[in-house]
Scaffold this motif. Structure first.
Motif, mmCIF file in Angstrom:
data_model
loop_
_atom_site.group_PDB
_atom_site.id
_atom_site.type_symbol
_atom_site.label_atom_id
_atom_site.label_comp_id
_atom_site.label_asym_id
_atom_site.label_seq_id
_atom_site.Cartn_x
_atom_site.Cartn_y
_atom_site.Cartn_z
ATOM 1 N N LYS A 37 -1.844 -2.422 -3.955
ATOM 2 C CA LYS A 37 -1.415 -2.507 -5.350
ATOM 3 C C LYS A 37 -0.234 -3.467 -5.481
ATOM 4 O O LYS A 37 0.454 -3.765 -4.510
ATOM 5 C CB LYS A 37 -0.976 -1.127 -5.865
ATOM 6 N N SER B 282 0.843 -1.202 0.000
ATOM 7 C CA SER B 282 0.000 0.000 0.000
ATOM 8 C C SER B 282 0.870 1.241 0.000
ATOM 9 O O SER B 282 2.047 1.207 0.386
ATOM 10 C CB SER B 282 -0.918 0.020 1.227
ATOM 11 N N TRP B 283 0.273 2.358 -0.415
ATOM 12 C CA TRP B 283 0.998 3.624 -0.359
ATOM 13 C C TRP B 283 1.342 3.956 1.099
ATOM 14 O O TRP B 283 2.411 4.518 1.368
ATOM 15 C CB TRP B 283 0.157 4.749 -0.937
ATOM 16 N N TYR C 269 1.804 -0.065 -11.892
ATOM 17 C CA TYR C 269 1.176 -0.805 -10.793
ATOM 18 C C TYR C 269 -0.195 -1.323 -11.202
ATOM 19 O O TYR C 269 -0.853 -0.775 -12.086
ATOM 20 C CB TYR C 269 1.096 0.042 -9.516
ATOM 21 N N HIS D 40 -4.098 -2.668 -9.987
ATOM 22 C CA HIS D 40 -5.154 -2.633 -8.995
ATOM 23 C C HIS D 40 -5.661 -4.050 -8.717
ATOM 24 O O HIS D 40 -5.368 -4.994 -9.444
ATOM 25 C CB HIS D 40 -6.314 -1.759 -9.497
ATOM 26 N N GLN E 48 1.933 7.934 -3.894
ATOM 27 C CA GLN E 48 1.140 7.697 -5.102
ATOM 28 C C GLN E 48 1.565 8.652 -6.216
ATOM 29 O O GLN E 48 1.654 8.255 -7.383
ATOM 30 C CB GLN E 48 -0.349 7.869 -4.822
ATOM 31 N N ASP E 49 1.845 9.898 -5.857
ATOM 32 C CA ASP E 49 2.266 10.887 -6.839
ATOM 33 C C ASP E 49 3.562 10.437 -7.524
ATOM 34 O O ASP E 49 3.694 10.511 -8.750
ATOM 35 C CB ASP E 49 2.460 12.243 -6.147
ATOM 36 N N ASP F 252 2.931 7.468 -9.837
ATOM 37 C CA ASP F 252 2.305 7.916 -11.082
ATOM 38 C C ASP F 252 3.346 8.514 -12.028
ATOM 39 O O ASP F 252 3.293 8.289 -13.244
ATOM 40 C CB ASP F 252 1.207 8.950 -10.786
ATOM 41 N N HIS G 20 1.043 9.308 2.255
ATOM 42 C CA HIS G 20 0.790 8.246 1.283
ATOM 43 C C HIS G 20 0.444 8.835 -0.085
ATOM 44 O O HIS G 20 0.715 8.229 -1.111
ATOM 45 C CB HIS G 20 -0.350 7.340 1.769
ATOM 46 N N SER G 21 -0.153 10.036 -0.087
ATOM 47 C CA SER G 21 -0.502 10.660 -1.366
ATOM 48 C C SER G 21 0.755 11.065 -2.133
ATOM 49 O O SER G 21 0.767 11.051 -3.372
ATOM 50 C CB SER G 21 -1.406 11.871 -1.143
ATOM 51 N N SER H 13 -9.248 0.985 -4.377
ATOM 52 C CA SER H 13 -8.695 1.499 -3.126
ATOM 53 C C SER H 13 -7.840 0.476 -2.382
ATOM 54 O O SER H 13 -7.174 0.823 -1.405
ATOM 55 C CB SER H 13 -9.829 1.976 -2.211
#
Length: 452
Positions: A308, A260-261, A291, A293, A277-278, A281, A273-274, A305
Protein backbone atom coordinates in the motif's frame (compact mmCIF):
# COMPACT_ATOMS: atom_id res chain seq x y z
CA UNK A 1 -31.52 14.99 30.94
CA UNK A 2 -30.95 17.99 33.20
CA UNK A 3 -32.92 21.03 32.04
CA UNK A 4 -30.00 23.14 33.25
CA UNK A 5 -27.78 21.60 30.55
CA UNK A 6 -30.45 22.24 27.94
CA UNK A 7 -30.55 25.93 28.88
CA UNK A 8 -26.76 26.16 29.10
CA UNK A 9 -26.24 24.91 25.55
CA UNK A 10 -29.22 26.84 24.14
CA UNK A 11 -29.07 30.35 25.69
CA UNK A 12 -31.12 31.77 22.80
CA UNK A 13 -34.23 30.16 24.32
CA UNK A 14 -34.33 33.05 26.80
CA UNK A 15 -32.76 35.71 24.57
CA UNK A 16 -32.62 35.41 20.78
CA UNK A 17 -29.56 37.71 20.67
CA UNK A 18 -27.57 35.45 23.02
CA UNK A 19 -26.19 33.60 19.99
CA UNK A 20 -24.05 36.67 19.31
CA UNK A 21 -22.05 35.89 22.47
CA UNK A 22 -21.41 32.28 21.52
CA UNK A 23 -17.72 31.47 22.02
CA UNK A 24 -17.37 29.65 18.69
CA UNK A 25 -18.90 32.57 16.78
CA UNK A 26 -16.85 35.19 18.66
CA UNK A 27 -13.67 33.30 17.73
CA UNK A 28 -14.88 33.01 14.14
CA UNK A 29 -15.57 36.75 13.93
CA UNK A 30 -12.07 37.52 15.23
CA UNK A 31 -10.50 35.54 12.39
CA UNK A 32 -9.08 37.70 9.64
CA UNK A 33 -9.50 34.91 7.13
CA UNK A 34 -12.86 33.15 7.20
CA UNK A 35 -13.96 30.02 5.39
CA UNK A 36 -17.66 29.80 4.62
CA UNK A 37 -18.77 26.23 4.09
CA UNK A 38 -21.29 25.69 1.30
CA UNK A 39 -23.67 23.91 3.72
CA UNK A 40 -24.63 27.29 5.22
CA UNK A 41 -26.29 28.25 1.93
CA UNK A 42 -27.46 24.73 1.07
CA UNK A 43 -29.08 24.04 4.44
CA UNK A 44 -32.66 22.90 3.82
CA UNK A 45 -35.67 23.08 6.11
CA UNK A 46 -37.56 19.89 5.30
CA UNK A 47 -37.79 16.76 7.42
CA UNK A 48 -34.42 15.14 6.99
CA UNK A 49 -31.36 13.70 8.75
CA UNK A 50 -28.14 15.41 7.66
CA UNK A 51 -24.77 13.90 8.53
CA UNK A 52 -21.75 16.23 8.59
CA UNK A 53 -18.37 14.47 8.67
CA UNK A 54 -14.93 15.91 9.21
CA UNK A 55 -11.88 15.88 11.51
CA UNK A 56 -11.91 17.58 14.87
CA UNK A 57 -10.77 21.24 14.95
CA UNK A 58 -11.85 21.80 11.34
CA UNK A 59 -14.85 23.98 12.28
CA UNK A 60 -17.89 21.69 12.38
CA UNK A 61 -19.24 23.18 15.64
CA UNK A 62 -18.74 26.72 14.32
CA UNK A 63 -20.60 25.75 11.15
CA UNK A 64 -23.57 24.57 13.22
CA UNK A 65 -23.57 27.78 15.24
CA UNK A 66 -23.48 29.87 12.05
CA UNK A 67 -26.55 28.00 10.77
CA UNK A 68 -28.29 28.51 14.13
CA UNK A 69 -27.47 32.23 14.03
CA UNK A 70 -28.90 32.45 10.52
CA UNK A 71 -32.12 30.73 11.65
CA UNK A 72 -32.47 33.04 14.64
CA UNK A 73 -31.86 36.19 12.61
CA UNK A 74 -34.53 35.16 10.10
CA UNK A 75 -37.17 35.62 12.83
CA UNK A 76 -39.21 32.86 11.19
CA UNK A 77 -38.22 30.19 13.73
CA UNK A 78 -39.08 30.20 17.42
CA UNK A 79 -35.85 30.11 19.49
CA UNK A 80 -37.16 27.12 21.50
CA UNK A 81 -37.42 25.19 18.22
CA UNK A 82 -33.64 25.25 17.77
CA UNK A 83 -31.81 22.69 19.90
CA UNK A 84 -28.02 22.22 20.08
CA UNK A 85 -26.29 19.58 22.16
CA UNK A 86 -22.67 18.31 22.28
CA UNK A 87 -22.68 14.52 22.55
CA UNK A 88 -19.23 13.98 24.07
CA UNK A 89 -20.80 12.89 27.37
CA UNK A 90 -23.73 10.95 25.93
CA UNK A 91 -22.83 7.33 26.58
CA UNK A 92 -25.16 5.24 24.41
CA UNK A 93 -28.22 5.18 22.14
CA UNK A 94 -30.65 4.92 25.07
CA UNK A 95 -29.36 8.15 26.56
CA UNK A 96 -29.41 9.80 23.15
CA UNK A 97 -33.01 8.64 22.57
CA UNK A 98 -34.10 10.10 25.92
CA UNK A 99 -32.23 13.33 25.22
CA UNK A 100 -34.03 13.99 21.92
CA UNK A 101 -37.43 12.87 23.22
CA UNK A 102 -37.05 15.09 26.29
CA UNK A 103 -36.32 18.09 24.09
CA UNK A 104 -39.19 17.41 21.70
CA UNK A 105 -41.54 17.35 24.68
CA UNK A 106 -40.52 20.95 25.45
CA UNK A 107 -40.39 22.39 21.92
CA UNK A 108 -42.99 24.74 20.45
CA UNK A 109 -45.19 23.90 17.48
CA UNK A 110 -43.71 24.25 14.00
CA UNK A 111 -40.55 22.94 12.36
CA UNK A 112 -37.91 21.93 14.92
CA UNK A 113 -34.15 22.02 14.29
CA UNK A 114 -31.94 19.63 16.24
CA UNK A 115 -28.14 19.84 16.05
CA UNK A 116 -26.27 16.96 17.72
CA UNK A 117 -22.53 17.63 17.73
CA UNK A 118 -19.91 14.83 17.73
CA UNK A 119 -22.41 11.99 17.77
CA UNK A 120 -20.00 9.44 16.29
CA UNK A 121 -18.66 8.23 19.63
CA UNK A 122 -22.13 7.59 21.05
CA UNK A 123 -22.42 3.81 21.08
CA UNK A 124 -24.93 2.63 18.44
CA UNK A 125 -26.32 6.14 17.99
CA UNK A 126 -28.12 5.11 14.81
CA UNK A 127 -30.49 2.91 16.86
CA UNK A 128 -31.84 6.00 18.62
CA UNK A 129 -32.39 7.85 15.33
CA UNK A 130 -34.05 4.79 13.77
CA UNK A 131 -36.47 4.39 16.68
CA UNK A 132 -37.31 8.11 16.75
CA UNK A 133 -37.96 8.13 12.99
CA UNK A 134 -40.06 4.96 13.01
CA UNK A 135 -42.20 6.22 15.87
CA UNK A 136 -42.91 9.47 14.02
CA UNK A 137 -41.16 11.63 16.61
CA UNK A 138 -38.92 13.17 13.93
CA UNK A 139 -41.89 14.39 11.90
CA UNK A 140 -41.46 18.14 11.50
CA UNK A 141 -37.78 17.90 12.47
CA UNK A 142 -34.61 18.84 10.61
CA UNK A 143 -31.84 16.86 12.30
CA UNK A 144 -28.12 17.55 11.78
CA UNK A 145 -25.56 15.10 13.18
CA UNK A 146 -21.82 15.77 13.16
CA UNK A 147 -18.90 13.49 13.89
CA UNK A 148 -15.17 13.01 13.44
CA UNK A 149 -15.22 9.25 12.91
CA UNK A 150 -15.71 8.92 9.15
CA UNK A 151 -16.31 5.19 8.90
CA UNK A 152 -18.67 5.02 11.87
CA UNK A 153 -20.83 7.76 10.39
CA UNK A 154 -20.82 6.16 6.94
CA UNK A 155 -21.70 2.66 8.15
CA UNK A 156 -24.25 3.91 10.67
CA UNK A 157 -25.90 6.08 8.02
CA UNK A 158 -26.24 3.01 5.82
CA UNK A 159 -28.21 1.40 8.65
CA UNK A 160 -30.88 4.09 8.30
CA UNK A 161 -32.37 3.20 4.89
CA UNK A 162 -35.47 5.23 4.11
CA UNK A 163 -35.14 7.13 7.37
CA UNK A 164 -33.28 10.25 6.31
CA UNK A 165 -35.94 12.13 4.37
CA UNK A 166 -36.29 13.02 0.70
CA UNK A 167 -33.87 15.94 0.47
CA UNK A 168 -30.74 15.64 -1.66
CA UNK A 169 -27.15 16.11 -0.42
CA UNK A 170 -27.79 14.79 3.08
CA UNK A 171 -24.16 13.64 3.50
CA UNK A 172 -21.79 16.58 3.92
CA UNK A 173 -18.00 16.45 4.12
CA UNK A 174 -15.97 19.10 5.94
CA UNK A 175 -12.40 18.20 4.99
CA UNK A 176 -9.27 20.32 5.45
CA UNK A 177 -9.29 23.03 2.80
CA UNK A 178 -7.96 22.06 -0.59
CA UNK A 179 -5.45 24.45 -2.17
CA UNK A 180 -8.21 25.96 -4.32
CA UNK A 181 -10.25 26.77 -1.18
CA UNK A 182 -7.14 27.97 0.64
CA UNK A 183 -6.41 30.55 -2.08
CA UNK A 184 -10.01 31.80 -2.08
CA UNK A 185 -9.99 32.15 1.69
CA UNK A 186 -6.72 34.03 2.24
CA UNK A 187 -6.79 36.31 -0.83
CA UNK A 188 -3.14 37.24 -0.23
CA UNK A 189 -1.20 39.07 -2.92
CA UNK A 190 1.46 36.45 -3.48
CA UNK A 191 2.26 34.36 -6.52
CA UNK A 192 0.98 30.81 -6.69
CA UNK A 193 4.35 29.25 -5.86
CA UNK A 194 4.63 31.29 -2.65
CA UNK A 195 1.05 30.47 -1.68
CA UNK A 196 1.69 26.78 -2.21
CA UNK A 197 4.74 26.87 0.07
CA UNK A 198 2.56 28.56 2.70
CA UNK A 199 -0.01 25.79 2.23
CA UNK A 200 2.71 23.15 2.57
CA UNK A 201 3.46 24.57 6.03
CA UNK A 202 0.03 25.40 7.46
CA UNK A 203 -2.27 23.05 5.52
CA UNK A 204 -6.03 23.42 5.32
CA UNK A 205 -7.15 23.93 8.94
CA UNK A 206 -8.59 27.48 9.21
CA UNK A 207 -7.20 28.18 12.68
CA UNK A 208 -3.66 27.25 11.65
CA UNK A 209 -3.98 29.40 8.52
CA UNK A 210 -5.10 32.41 10.56
CA UNK A 211 -2.31 31.98 13.10
CA UNK A 212 0.25 31.70 10.31
CA UNK A 213 -0.79 34.83 8.43
CA UNK A 214 -1.57 36.92 11.52
CA UNK A 215 1.63 36.16 13.42
CA UNK A 216 4.03 34.82 10.81
CA UNK A 217 4.13 31.46 12.57
CA UNK A 218 1.93 28.75 14.06
CA UNK A 219 2.25 28.63 17.88
CA UNK A 220 3.22 25.44 19.69
CA UNK A 221 -0.09 25.18 21.50
CA UNK A 222 -2.00 24.64 18.26
CA UNK A 223 0.17 21.70 17.18
CA UNK A 224 -0.42 20.26 20.66
CA UNK A 225 -4.16 20.78 20.22
CA UNK A 226 -4.13 18.72 17.03
CA UNK A 227 -2.07 15.95 18.65
CA UNK A 228 -4.29 15.94 21.75
CA UNK A 229 -7.32 15.44 19.46
CA UNK A 230 -5.62 12.47 17.80
CA UNK A 231 -4.42 10.96 21.08
CA UNK A 232 -7.83 11.42 22.70
CA UNK A 233 -9.71 9.76 19.87
CA UNK A 234 -7.16 6.93 19.69
CA UNK A 235 -7.73 6.34 23.40
CA UNK A 236 -11.50 6.20 22.83
CA UNK A 237 -11.00 3.44 20.26
CA UNK A 238 -9.01 1.38 22.76
CA UNK A 239 -5.71 1.73 20.89
CA UNK A 240 -2.25 2.50 22.27
CA UNK A 241 -0.84 6.01 21.86
CA UNK A 242 2.70 4.58 21.93
CA UNK A 243 2.01 2.11 19.12
CA UNK A 244 0.19 4.80 17.18
CA UNK A 245 3.31 6.96 17.06
CA UNK A 246 5.52 4.01 16.18
CA UNK A 247 3.34 3.25 13.17
CA UNK A 248 3.14 6.89 12.13
CA UNK A 249 6.94 7.16 12.27
CA UNK A 250 7.10 4.31 9.77
CA UNK A 251 4.42 5.95 7.62
CA UNK A 252 6.52 9.13 7.40
CA UNK A 253 9.63 7.09 6.62
CA UNK A 254 7.84 5.49 3.65
CA UNK A 255 5.92 8.58 2.52
CA UNK A 256 5.25 8.38 -1.25
CA UNK A 257 6.71 4.86 -1.51
CA UNK A 258 4.80 1.62 -1.11
CA UNK A 259 5.14 -0.58 1.93
CA UNK A 260 3.40 -3.52 3.60
CA UNK A 261 1.74 -4.16 6.93
CA UNK A 262 4.37 -6.86 7.49
CA UNK A 263 7.24 -4.41 7.02
CA UNK A 264 5.72 -1.86 9.38
CA UNK A 265 5.13 -4.57 12.00
CA UNK A 266 8.72 -5.77 11.64
CA UNK A 267 10.13 -2.27 12.18
CA UNK A 268 8.00 -1.57 15.27
CA UNK A 269 7.10 -3.30 18.52
CA UNK A 270 3.92 -4.62 16.93
CA UNK A 271 3.95 -8.36 16.52
CA UNK A 272 1.15 -8.75 13.99
CA UNK A 273 0.59 -7.27 10.55
CA UNK A 274 -3.16 -7.44 11.17
CA UNK A 275 -2.72 -5.11 14.15
CA UNK A 276 -0.94 -2.64 11.87
CA UNK A 277 -3.83 -2.77 9.40
CA UNK A 278 -6.27 -2.27 12.28
CA UNK A 279 -4.43 0.90 13.35
CA UNK A 280 -4.25 2.24 9.79
CA UNK A 281 -7.99 1.69 9.41
CA UNK A 282 -8.58 3.67 12.62
CA UNK A 283 -6.28 6.45 11.36
CA UNK A 284 -8.40 6.68 8.23
CA UNK A 285 -11.61 6.81 10.25
CA UNK A 286 -10.20 9.76 12.21
CA UNK A 287 -9.11 11.67 9.07
CA UNK A 288 -5.45 11.30 10.02
CA UNK A 289 -4.08 9.24 7.11
CA UNK A 290 -5.41 7.18 4.21
CA UNK A 291 -3.89 4.42 2.12
CA UNK A 292 -4.06 3.41 -1.53
CA UNK A 293 -4.27 -0.07 -3.01
CA UNK A 294 -2.29 -1.21 -6.04
CA UNK A 295 -3.76 -1.06 -9.56
CA UNK A 296 -2.31 -2.85 -12.59
CA UNK A 297 -2.84 -0.62 -15.62
CA UNK A 298 -1.71 -3.44 -17.91
CA UNK A 299 -4.36 -5.82 -16.55
CA UNK A 300 -6.92 -3.08 -15.82
CA UNK A 301 -7.69 -4.26 -12.31
CA UNK A 302 -6.74 -3.61 -8.66
CA UNK A 303 -4.86 -6.02 -6.38
CA UNK A 304 -5.92 -5.45 -2.79
CA UNK A 305 -3.36 -7.82 -1.24
CA UNK A 306 -0.28 -6.03 -2.59
CA UNK A 307 1.70 -3.27 -0.84
CA UNK A 308 0.00 0.00 0.00
CA UNK A 309 0.88 3.69 -0.20
CA UNK A 310 0.02 5.74 2.88
CA UNK A 311 -0.46 9.51 2.95
CA UNK A 312 -1.49 12.15 5.49
CA UNK A 313 -4.74 14.02 4.95
CA UNK A 314 -3.22 17.42 5.67
CA UNK A 315 0.26 19.02 5.87
CA UNK A 316 -0.13 20.55 9.34
CA UNK A 317 -1.07 17.16 10.80
CA UNK A 318 1.97 15.63 9.09
CA UNK A 319 4.19 18.34 10.59
CA UNK A 320 2.66 17.85 14.06
CA UNK A 321 3.26 14.11 14.01
CA UNK A 322 6.73 14.37 12.46
CA UNK A 323 7.89 16.87 15.08
CA UNK A 324 6.45 14.69 17.85
CA UNK A 325 8.12 11.50 16.66
CA UNK A 326 11.44 13.27 16.05
CA UNK A 327 11.47 15.07 19.41
CA UNK A 328 10.95 18.67 18.26
CA UNK A 329 7.82 19.53 20.24
CA UNK A 330 9.53 22.65 21.63
CA UNK A 331 9.81 24.14 18.13
CA UNK A 332 7.06 22.69 15.93
CA UNK A 333 6.89 25.57 13.49
CA UNK A 334 10.64 26.00 13.00
CA UNK A 335 10.91 22.27 12.43
CA UNK A 336 8.06 22.28 9.90
CA UNK A 337 9.77 25.11 7.99
CA UNK A 338 13.00 23.15 7.83
CA UNK A 339 11.04 20.09 6.66
CA UNK A 340 9.59 21.84 3.60
CA UNK A 341 13.05 23.11 2.71
CA UNK A 342 14.31 19.56 2.32
CA UNK A 343 14.04 19.05 -1.44
CA UNK A 344 13.45 15.29 -1.39
CA UNK A 345 10.97 15.33 1.47
CA UNK A 346 9.07 18.25 -0.06
CA UNK A 347 8.69 16.27 -3.30
CA UNK A 348 7.20 13.41 -1.27
CA UNK A 349 4.89 15.82 0.51
CA UNK A 350 3.70 17.24 -2.81
CA UNK A 351 2.74 13.79 -4.04
CA UNK A 352 0.80 13.31 -0.81
CA UNK A 353 -0.97 16.66 -1.19
CA UNK A 354 -2.04 15.77 -4.74
CA UNK A 355 -3.23 12.34 -3.55
CA UNK A 356 -5.18 13.94 -0.67
CA UNK A 357 -6.90 16.37 -3.05
CA UNK A 358 -8.07 13.48 -5.22
CA UNK A 359 -9.09 11.45 -2.17
CA UNK A 360 -11.05 14.35 -0.61
CA UNK A 361 -13.37 14.80 -3.58
CA UNK A 362 -14.45 11.18 -3.20
CA UNK A 363 -12.68 9.77 -6.26
CA UNK A 364 -11.47 6.17 -6.32
CA UNK A 365 -7.68 6.44 -6.41
CA UNK A 366 -4.87 3.87 -6.39
CA UNK A 367 -1.16 3.78 -7.05
CA UNK A 368 -0.24 1.69 -10.04
CA UNK A 369 2.14 -0.01 -12.42
CA UNK A 370 2.46 0.10 -16.19
CA UNK A 371 4.92 -2.10 -18.08
CA UNK A 372 7.12 -2.42 -15.00
CA UNK A 373 7.05 1.33 -14.22
CA UNK A 374 5.37 2.56 -11.05
CA UNK A 375 2.68 5.18 -11.58
CA UNK A 376 2.23 7.46 -8.57
CA UNK A 377 -1.56 7.74 -8.72
CA UNK A 378 -4.29 6.10 -10.77
CA UNK A 379 -7.77 7.61 -10.63
CA UNK A 380 -10.44 5.15 -11.78
CA UNK A 381 -14.06 5.95 -12.43
CA UNK A 382 -16.71 4.10 -14.39
CA UNK A 383 -14.18 2.15 -16.42
CA UNK A 384 -12.01 5.17 -17.21
CA UNK A 385 -8.48 5.76 -15.96
CA UNK A 386 -6.57 8.91 -15.13
CA UNK A 387 -2.92 7.95 -14.49
CA UNK A 388 -0.96 10.73 -12.75
CA UNK A 389 2.77 11.06 -12.16
CA UNK A 390 3.93 13.75 -9.70
CA UNK A 391 7.41 15.06 -10.55
CA UNK A 392 8.09 18.02 -8.26
CA UNK A 393 11.70 18.54 -9.30
CA UNK A 394 13.71 21.15 -11.16
CA UNK A 395 14.56 19.05 -14.21
CA UNK A 396 12.35 16.61 -16.11
CA UNK A 397 13.28 14.87 -19.35
CA UNK A 398 10.30 14.22 -21.56
CA UNK A 399 11.88 11.04 -22.87
CA UNK A 400 11.67 9.60 -19.34
CA UNK A 401 8.08 8.81 -20.24
CA UNK A 402 8.69 7.22 -23.64
CA UNK A 403 7.43 3.94 -22.19
CA UNK A 404 3.87 5.34 -22.27
CA UNK A 405 2.14 4.16 -25.45
CA UNK A 406 -1.49 3.82 -24.43
CA UNK A 407 -4.10 5.56 -26.54
CA UNK A 408 -5.11 7.71 -23.57
CA UNK A 409 -2.89 10.30 -21.86
CA UNK A 410 -0.60 10.19 -18.87
CA UNK A 411 -0.79 13.36 -16.77
CA UNK A 412 2.54 14.50 -15.32
CA UNK A 413 2.28 17.14 -12.57
CA UNK A 414 5.47 19.20 -12.75
CA UNK A 415 7.14 21.86 -10.63
CA UNK A 416 7.11 24.61 -13.22
CA UNK A 417 6.15 23.87 -16.82
CA UNK A 418 3.23 22.93 -19.04
CA UNK A 419 3.51 20.92 -22.24
CA UNK A 420 1.49 18.51 -24.36
CA UNK A 421 3.34 15.97 -26.46
CA UNK A 422 1.29 13.16 -27.90
CA UNK A 423 -0.40 11.35 -25.04
CA UNK A 424 1.79 13.05 -22.45
CA UNK A 425 0.22 16.03 -20.69
CA UNK A 426 2.60 17.99 -18.45
CA UNK A 427 0.77 20.32 -16.04
CA UNK A 428 2.52 22.53 -13.50
CA UNK A 429 1.42 22.03 -9.90
CA UNK A 430 0.30 25.67 -9.80
CA UNK A 431 -2.08 25.01 -12.71
CA UNK A 432 -3.23 21.60 -11.50
CA UNK A 433 -3.99 22.00 -7.78
CA UNK A 434 -5.89 25.33 -7.72
CA UNK A 435 -8.53 24.02 -10.10
CA UNK A 436 -8.62 20.36 -9.10
CA UNK A 437 -12.21 19.67 -8.07
CA UNK A 438 -14.94 17.28 -9.17
CA UNK A 439 -15.70 19.26 -12.32
CA UNK A 440 -12.05 19.43 -13.41
CA UNK A 441 -11.66 15.71 -12.67
CA UNK A 442 -14.61 14.97 -14.97
CA UNK A 443 -13.11 17.15 -17.71
CA UNK A 444 -9.85 15.22 -17.56
CA UNK A 445 -11.59 11.85 -17.56
CA UNK A 446 -13.41 12.77 -20.77
CA UNK A 447 -10.05 12.56 -22.52
CA UNK A 448 -9.72 8.92 -21.59
CA UNK A 449 -11.22 5.93 -23.32
CA UNK A 450 -13.12 3.25 -21.47
CA UNK A 451 -11.26 0.18 -20.28
CA UNK A 452 -13.95 -2.07 -21.64
Amino acid sequence: MDDFLFAKHNPWWNNRQAIEQDVSLLEYEKQKFKHKHQFIDDFSHGDSVFILRGPRRIGKTTLLKLIIAKLLKSNTVQPQNIFFYPCDRVSDFNQLYDLVLNYLGQADKGQRYIFLDEVSFVKEWQRAIKDLWDSGDLSGVTLVLTGSNALDLKISAERLPGRRGKLEHIDIEYSPLRFEEFIKMVKIKKNIKELFMDYAVCGGFPQAINEYYNNGYIPNYLYDVYLNWIEGDIYKTGKSEKLMYEILREVIKHLSSNTSWYKIAKNTNIGSHSTVQDYLDVFEKLYLTFYLHFYSIDQKKPYLSKNKKIYFNDPVILHSVKAKTEGFTDQYFTYSQSTVKERIFLARMVEGIVAAHIHQIGARVYYGNYKGKEIDLVLEEKGRLLPIEVKYQNTIKVNEFSYWNESYPLVVVTKSFNLKRGNLIFISLENFLPKFNSRYKDELLKKFRSNE
